[in-house]
Each structure stands twice: as C-alpha cells, then as structure tokens.
Design a protein around this motif. Structure first.
Motif, PDB file in Angstrom:
ATOM      1  N   SER A   1      -9.357  -2.090   7.359  1.00  0.00           N
ATOM      2  CA  SER A   1      -9.383  -0.888   8.183  1.00  0.00           C
ATOM      3  C   SER A   1     -10.813  -0.522   8.574  1.00  0.00           C
ATOM      4  O   SER A   1     -11.786  -1.045   8.020  1.00  0.00           O
ATOM      5  CB  SER A   1      -8.756   0.291   7.431  1.00  0.00           C
ATOM      6  OG  SER A   1      -9.597   0.704   6.363  1.00  0.00           O
TER       7      SER A   1
ATOM      8  N   THR B   1      -5.166  -6.578  12.659  1.00  0.00           N
ATOM      9  CA  THR B   1      -6.094  -5.916  13.580  1.00  0.00           C
ATOM     10  C   THR B   1      -5.635  -6.212  14.994  1.00  0.00           C
ATOM     11  O   THR B   1      -5.559  -7.378  15.397  1.00  0.00           O
ATOM     12  CB  THR B   1      -7.530  -6.433  13.386  1.00  0.00           C
ATOM     13  OG1 THR B   1      -7.960  -6.105  12.065  1.00  0.00           O
ATOM     14  CG2 THR B   1      -8.475  -5.795  14.399  1.00  0.00           C
TER      15      THR B   1
ATOM     16  N   SER C   1      -5.577   1.315  11.979  1.00  0.00           N
ATOM     17  CA  SER C   1      -5.144  -0.073  11.847  1.00  0.00           C
ATOM     18  C   SER C   1      -3.706  -0.209  12.330  1.00  0.00           C
ATOM     19  O   SER C   1      -2.968   0.777  12.444  1.00  0.00           O
ATOM     20  CB  SER C   1      -5.251  -0.541  10.395  1.00  0.00           C
ATOM     21  OG  SER C   1      -4.393   0.223   9.568  1.00  0.00           O
TER      22      SER C   1
END
Length: 348
Positions: free
Chosen positions: A202, A292, A279
């Motif tokens: 993240s 991602t 995320s």
C-alpha cells in the motif's frame, strides 16, 4: 548581496523542483523464458532499465547469471542506447552474499571486481551498475560501504545505485549515502502466513519504509521505491480483513498484472479501490486478489512527488499490460513524465 543570495537560493530550489524523476523498469534475465524479449520493451516509458542480474564470483570476476541470456542482454543494451535509456546492470542477487563479502575483504579481489564492472560498462555502453547485497546485517555495513565507494571511484562518470531492502536498512544506511540513488525494495506485505487479507503493498507501506530510510540519514531525493506489477490471490477470502484458506489461483498465488486484466474481463470479480489503504482488491466467490492498479499507482506517484523522491521502480517490465489505456507504466509516466508520447508504439 542579500538580494543576490536570495535569488541564488530560489534558483537552486527551482532546479531541484525541476529535476526529472527516474522511472525504472526491471528486466530480469529469466524474462526470456516467458517470451518477453528486448524488442517488447517500450523504451520511451522509462528513463532507466535495471537488468537483473549479473553474478559476481569470489575472485571478483562478473558473469551472466544465465549464459543463455547473453544475446538478449546485447540486444537490450543496443536498444537502450538507441532510445537514450540508461541501462544499469544489477550485480549480486540471491545467494551471492558470500562472494561479495570475500571481494570486499580482499583488496586484490576488490580491484578485480571494479575492473570487471568497468569492462561491462564500457563493452555494453551501460549507464552504471547497481549493487544488490541481499540479507545484509550490521556486520556487513563496512563491506558494503567499501564496495560502493570503490565502484564510485572506478566508475566516476557513471551512476552507482544500491538495491536495499526495507528489513535491513539499519544494517548499512551509512553506506547508502555514497550511492547516486537508492532503490528501496519492501517485498510482499501479504502472504499466506497472515491470518487475514491485507494489501500486498500500500501507499502507507511505502511511505513508512521511505520515512524509515530517511530517518537513518538517507536523503529522500535519492530514494526510489519499488512497486511490484503482480497481484497475490488468497482462496476463500471475501475481501480485505477477511480470513483465507491459503493461496488462490495463479502461479503459487502470484498473477502478473497483464493476466489480472484478462481475468477481470469476466464478471466473476468485483474490483474496487480501497481508499483507506490506497490499494486495489478484487473479490470473487472463490478468492480475493490484492494488487496495484491504476488508482493505487497514481497514489504512489503522488507520494513520490509530494515527498520529493528520486522516482519509482517497477518490478518487472514483462508483467505490465501492453495496452496503453490499462498499462501501469503508462500510468507512472503520465504522473511523473507527462511530456512523453505514451501512445504505445514500440521504438526499436
């Protein structure tokens, strides 16, 4: 005089703001086995390519980790030069820490190592080298500093980078300041050993690692965090924070980003962006995938700009989608290098 000093300070500040961001794409030697070749690289999308990796021997010599990749490396070097992309050879990697230590402890071996690095740089017109000493401890700090310093002295006109791991920054943070830039690898944050699903990488994870490295005295404008271009799947999970039953689909739970996009074309998955962690998460009846995507990559690029970092690195180029509209490398470029043509045309 005071006015002139203020003008000089303002000029320096403006120059620092205008400094170009590095956009690094890793090209691993094993990419050939997944049919990703130098001709498939979209060179206009990157400023640097880090080739992973060359293997150092105990005597200081340097060779391909896989000799079968020599033709690909030669083509990669040729194409990078033609497209004005800096090709950096990463030296080190898995299970060669002992060789690097032996080199650092013997001046004759260290001299041979630096000579070998210079020969590779000259032969292939490289932009420099990256030192990758894995599993470093505090006992290795002096040796790493010695290697970096020797490489900097030998390759004075070229860049010397260090790949460091967030788990070991305490071990050799002083040595990192000698490098031209520091590539910061966090590794996967989510694995099947976790009791519940969390993001694999993240914005907060990277921000914390950057602050940790900066807290050890490394200038933020030298730091380049690495972002992985793959997702991780977990069977039986129903989203972030839920329990799971181990790894899900893919290669032992790893799924390249380009394959994720194909997978998500079917209605089986609900894909969403989690604002709290910045995320992505995809949920189906069978599994949860953390990865991602475009929104989280934009958030990470925002962090790079806000914190004044040196740039961002993607691991690895072979896993990106080849369609510009969903490409993560294009997303990075539009955020950090907006003046480039990202139409998707390959340049040889």
């Amino acid at each position: 005089m005071k006015k002139m000093s203020l003008l000089a300070i303002a000029a320096l500040a403006a120059a620092a703001i205008a400094a170009p961001f590095k956009v690094i794409g890793y090209f691993p030697y094993w990419a050939q086995y997944s049919q990703f070749m130098p001709k498939d690289v979209r060179y206009q999308f990157v400023t640097h390519i880090h080739y992973a990796s060359l293997a150092p021997a105990e005597d200081g010599s340097i060779a391909f980790a896989d000799e079968n990749d020599a033709p690909q490396f030669e083509e990669l070097a040729k194409n990078a030069a033609e497209n004005k992309v800096s090709l950096i050879a990463s030296i080190g990697g898995f299970e060669v820490e002992g060789n690097l230590k032996a080199i650092a402890e013997d001046d004759s071996k260290l001299s041979a190592f630096c000579d070998a690095a210079a020969e590779w740089v000259e032969k292939y017109n490289l932009g420099g080298v990256e030192l990758d000493w894995q599993n470093a401890t505090g006992e290795d700090a002096a040796a790493i500093g010695k290697l970096v310093g020797a490489l900097k002295s030998k390759l004075s006109s070229k860049e010397v980078a260090v790949l460091t791991y967030a788990s070991s920054v305490d071990a050799y943070s002083d040595a990192l300041n000698q490098a031209d830039y520091v590539v910061l690898m966090l590794g996967d944050q989510m694995s099947d050993s976790e009791s519940s699903v969390k993001p694999n990488l993240s914005k907060q994870d990277i921000a914390g690692a950057v602050d940790g490295l900066a807290g050890k005295g490394v200038s933020k404008d030298k730091i380049v965090p690495v972002v992985s271009l793959y997702g991780k799947s977990f069977a039986g999970a129903s989203g972030l924070g839920s329990s799971h039953q181990g790894v899900g689909s893919g290669n032992e739970g790893f799924i390249p980003y380009k394959e994720l996009m194909k997978k998500f074309e079917a209605p089986d998955y609900k894909v969403s962006f989690d604002e709290a962690s910045a995320s992505e998460v995809a949920v189906s009846d069978a599994e949860t995938i953390v990865f991602t995507g475009i929104p989280s990559m934009k958030a990470l690029c925002g962090l790079v700009k806000d914190e004044g970092l040196a740039g961002i690195a993607a691991y690895d180029l072979s896993q990106d989608h080849n369609e510009s509209i969903v490409s993560l490398m294009v997303t990075i470029g539009l955020q950090l290098r907006p003046g480039v043509d990202y139409s998707g045309k390959k340049r040889k």
